[in-house]
Motif scaffolding. Structure first.
Motif, PDB file in Angstrom:
ATOM      1  N   MET A   1      35.054  42.908  41.677  1.00  0.00           N
ATOM      2  CA  MET A   1      35.938  42.783  42.438  1.00  0.00           C
ATOM      3  C   MET A   1      36.170  43.019  44.393  1.00  0.00           C
ATOM      4  O   MET A   1      36.393  43.572  44.037  1.00  0.00           O
ATOM      5  N   LEU A   4      40.145  43.859  48.675  1.00  0.00           N
ATOM      6  CA  LEU A   4      41.243  43.235  48.613  1.00  0.00           C
ATOM      7  C   LEU A   4      42.767  44.708  50.156  1.00  0.00           C
ATOM      8  O   LEU A   4      42.563  45.611  49.732  1.00  0.00           O
ATOM      9  N   GLY A  33      39.777  47.228  41.779  1.00  0.00           N
ATOM     10  CA  GLY A  33      41.377  47.515  41.001  1.00  0.00           C
ATOM     11  C   GLY A  33      42.230  48.346  40.750  1.00  0.00           C
ATOM     12  O   GLY A  33      42.706  48.378  40.736  1.00  0.00           O
ATOM     13  N   VAL A 391      51.033  41.522  42.492  1.00  0.00           N
ATOM     14  CA  VAL A 391      49.457  41.945  42.561  1.00  0.00           C
ATOM     15  C   VAL A 391      49.341  42.775  41.313  1.00  0.00           C
ATOM     16  O   VAL A 391      49.782  43.456  41.020  1.00  0.00           O
ATOM     17  N   LYS A 395      43.960  42.290  42.047  1.00  0.00           N
ATOM     18  CA  LYS A 395      44.530  41.064  41.919  1.00  0.00           C
ATOM     19  C   LYS A 395      45.202  40.416  42.467  1.00  0.00           C
ATOM     20  O   LYS A 395      46.700  40.660  41.270  1.00  0.00           O
ATOM     21  N   VAL A 397      47.737  37.637  41.178  1.00  0.00           N
ATOM     22  CA  VAL A 397      48.271  36.729  40.255  1.00  0.00           C
ATOM     23  C   VAL A 397      49.031  36.337  40.605  1.00  0.00           C
ATOM     24  O   VAL A 397      49.458  34.603  39.824  1.00  0.00           O
TER      25      VAL A 397
END
Length: 405
Positions: A1, A4, A33, A391, A395, A397
Motif C-alpha cells: 500500500m 499517504l 495501513g 480514510v 486508503k 475510501v
C-alpha cells in the motif's frame, strides 16, 4: 500500500480514555495501513509513489466506531410509524405480531446472499457517515438456520469496514416457543451458544433482559453459558424497566451494558467496579417515543467511559452518528469532548477493539475529515453534513468535492 500523507489539518483530535489532545495545523503519515508519523508540521513524502492530500484546514477525527447495530435483517417496518403516532407502545406493537416478530418472519424467509447484499449496502452507508468499524448482531431468526445465516452474512460480506459479530438469539421468545420458554432457553444454552462459539461465528453473546422479554434469571443463565464457551458478554438492559440486569451482567464481567434509560446508582457502581462500558442509544429513545433519555451526565460524573451507538434496526433506521451525537448534546447534555470519546475510543472499548478509535502511531489508520472549524461546530450545525473524506486502513475510501457525493 502506497504511503499517504495528509497535510494542513486545521485541528486533529486525538481522543484517549482520559483526554482529547488537539494538534493544530497537523499532518499525518500513513504507511502499511497504520499511522507512522503524527506531527504539528507539514510532512514530506519519502518516495515518489506517495500520495499527498491537502486537508485545506479541515478537522480530523478518528474513524467512528458503532458498537451496537442490528444491521443484518430483511424487510422494514415503515408501517409501524403510524402505529406509534396513534399511541401504541413498543410492547403493544410486538404483542400484535409486529416489531421484532415481523422482522423475524421476513429474515427467516430471506437467503444468506440477499442478507449479504442488504448488509453490504448498509455498511456502505455507515462508511459514508464516517463509521469505519461496527458491531452487527443476529437476533432476527431465533432458530439455528437463520441465526447462523445472519452471522455468516456479517462475516462474509465484502466490505472495507471492520465488522464485529454478536449472537443475539435471546432477542425475544420466538412465537413457536411462547408457551415453552424453558425449552427455548435450553436450546440457546445447550445448542446455539456452543455451535456459534465452536465455529467462531460471534465474539459476543447478548440478551434483551427487560419487561416482556427475558427475565433476569433467564438472562443470567444465557450469559453464563456464553461465558463458559468463551464468548464475551453484552446485555440490553434498563430500557423499559430496571430488572437488575445491568448489575448482574457487570458482575459476570460484561464488556458493555446497552440502553440504560432506567439505571440506578447501584448499576453505575457495578459497571465502574467491573469495567463494563455503558452504551447509550438516544436514537432509539427518539424513534420509540420514550419519555426520557439516559442520564449520561451522572454516568460521566461516576467516571464511566460512556459510548454512543446508532442501534440501527427496523425500529430505529438511523445510520448517521452525527445525529446520535447531537441528541447526546441537546438531550443528554454531554460535552463535545465526551461525545467524541463516546463515538471513538469508548465505543471501541465496548466491542473489545482497543486499537480502534484513536490516532496513534502504529495503530490502524482510520480517519475522517470534517469541513468545520472545530468538532463542536459539527455538533452545533443541525442537519449539516460535515464529512468530506473517509480514510480506512490508510486508503481514501470516500471523498466528496464541492458538494458532490
Amino acid at each position: 500500500m502506497a504511503e499517504l500523507i495528509i497535510n494542513n489539518i486545521g485541528k486533529l483530535y486525538r481522543p484517549r480514555e482520559g483526554e482529547v489532545e488537539v494538534f493544530e495545523n497537523a499532518s499525518v503519515r500513513i504507511e502499511g495501513g497504520v499511522f507512522s508519523d503524527i506531527s504539528e508540521r507539514p510532512l514530506t513524502p519519502a518516495t515518489d509513489a506517495a500520495k499527498v492530500l491537502d486537508a485545506g484546514g479541515m478537522v480530523a477525527i478518528p474513524g467512528i466506531v458503532d458498537p451496537h447495530t442490528h444491521a443484518v435483517f430483511a424487510g422494514d417496518r415503515t408501517d409501524e410509524l403510524l402505529m406509534k403516532l396513534k399511541g401504541l407502545s413498543y410492547l403493544e406493537i410486538l404483542s400484535s405480531g409486529g416489531g421484532i416478530a415481523k422482522t423475524l418472519r421476513e429474515t427467516r424467509a430471506a437467503s444468506r446472499e440477499y442478507l449479504k447484499e442488504l448488509l453490504r449496502e448498509r455498511i456502505g452507508e455507515f462508511m459514508r457517515w464516517g463509521v469505519t468499524t461496527l458491531e452487527v448482531k443476529s437476533g432476527y431468526g431465533m432458530d439455528r438456520d437463520t441465526e447462523v445465516k445472519q452471522l455468516q452474512a456479517a462475516l462474509e460480506v465484502e466490505t472495507l469496514s471492520d465488522v464485529v459479530t454478536t449472537f443475539l438469539g435471546a432477542h425475544i421468545i420466538p412465537p413457536e416457543y411462547s408457551d415453552k420458554r424453558e425449552e427455548y432457553v435450553s436450546f440457546l444454552t445447550d445448542v446455539m451458544i456452543p455451535y456459534v462459539a465452536e465455529r467462531g461465528l460471534a465474539r459476543f453473546v447478548d440478551v434483551f433482559c427487560d419487561r416482556g422479554v427475558y427475565t433476569l434469571e433467564e438472562a443470567e443463565e444465557i450469559l453464563r453459558a456464553g461465558k463458559r464457551h468463551g464468548l464475551l458478554l453484552k446485555i440490553h438492559s434498563d430500557e423499559l424497566e430496571n430488572l437488575g440486569a445491568t448489575r448482574m451482567a457487570a458482575e459476570l464481567g460484561a464488556t458493555s451494558a446497552d440502553h440504560l434509560l432506567l439505571s440506578e446508582e447501584e448499576d453505575l457502581q457495578a459497571m465502574a467496579e467491573h469495567g463494563t462500558v455503558p452504551v447509550l442509544l438516544p436514537g432509539t429513545v427518539f424513534t420509540t417515543f420514550l419519555p426520557h433519555y439516559p442520564d449520561a451526565r451522572r454516568m460521566l460524573d461516576a467516571g464511566l467511559p460512556v459510548a454512543l451507538a446508532t442501534d440501527f434496526n427496523p425500529n430505529c433506521p438511523l445510520q448517521n452518528p452525527f445525529f446520535v451525537a447531537q441528541l447526546a448534546v441537546f438531550k443528554m447534555r454531554m460535552m463535545p469532548e465526551d461525545v467524541l470519546k463516546a463515538l471513538t475510543v469508548n465505543a471501541a472499548k465496548a466491542i473489545a477493539e482497543p486499537q480502534r478509535g484513536m490516532v496513534e502511531e502504529g495503530l490502524p489508520a482510520d480517519l475522517v475529515l470534517l469541513e468545520v472549524k472545530s468538532f463542536t461546530e459539527a455538533l452545533y450545525r443541525l442537519g449539516y453534513d460535515p464529512i468530506r473524506v473517509v480514510v480506512k486502513g490508510g486508503k481514501v475510501v470516500r471523498r466528496w468535492v464541492n458538494g458532490a457525493r
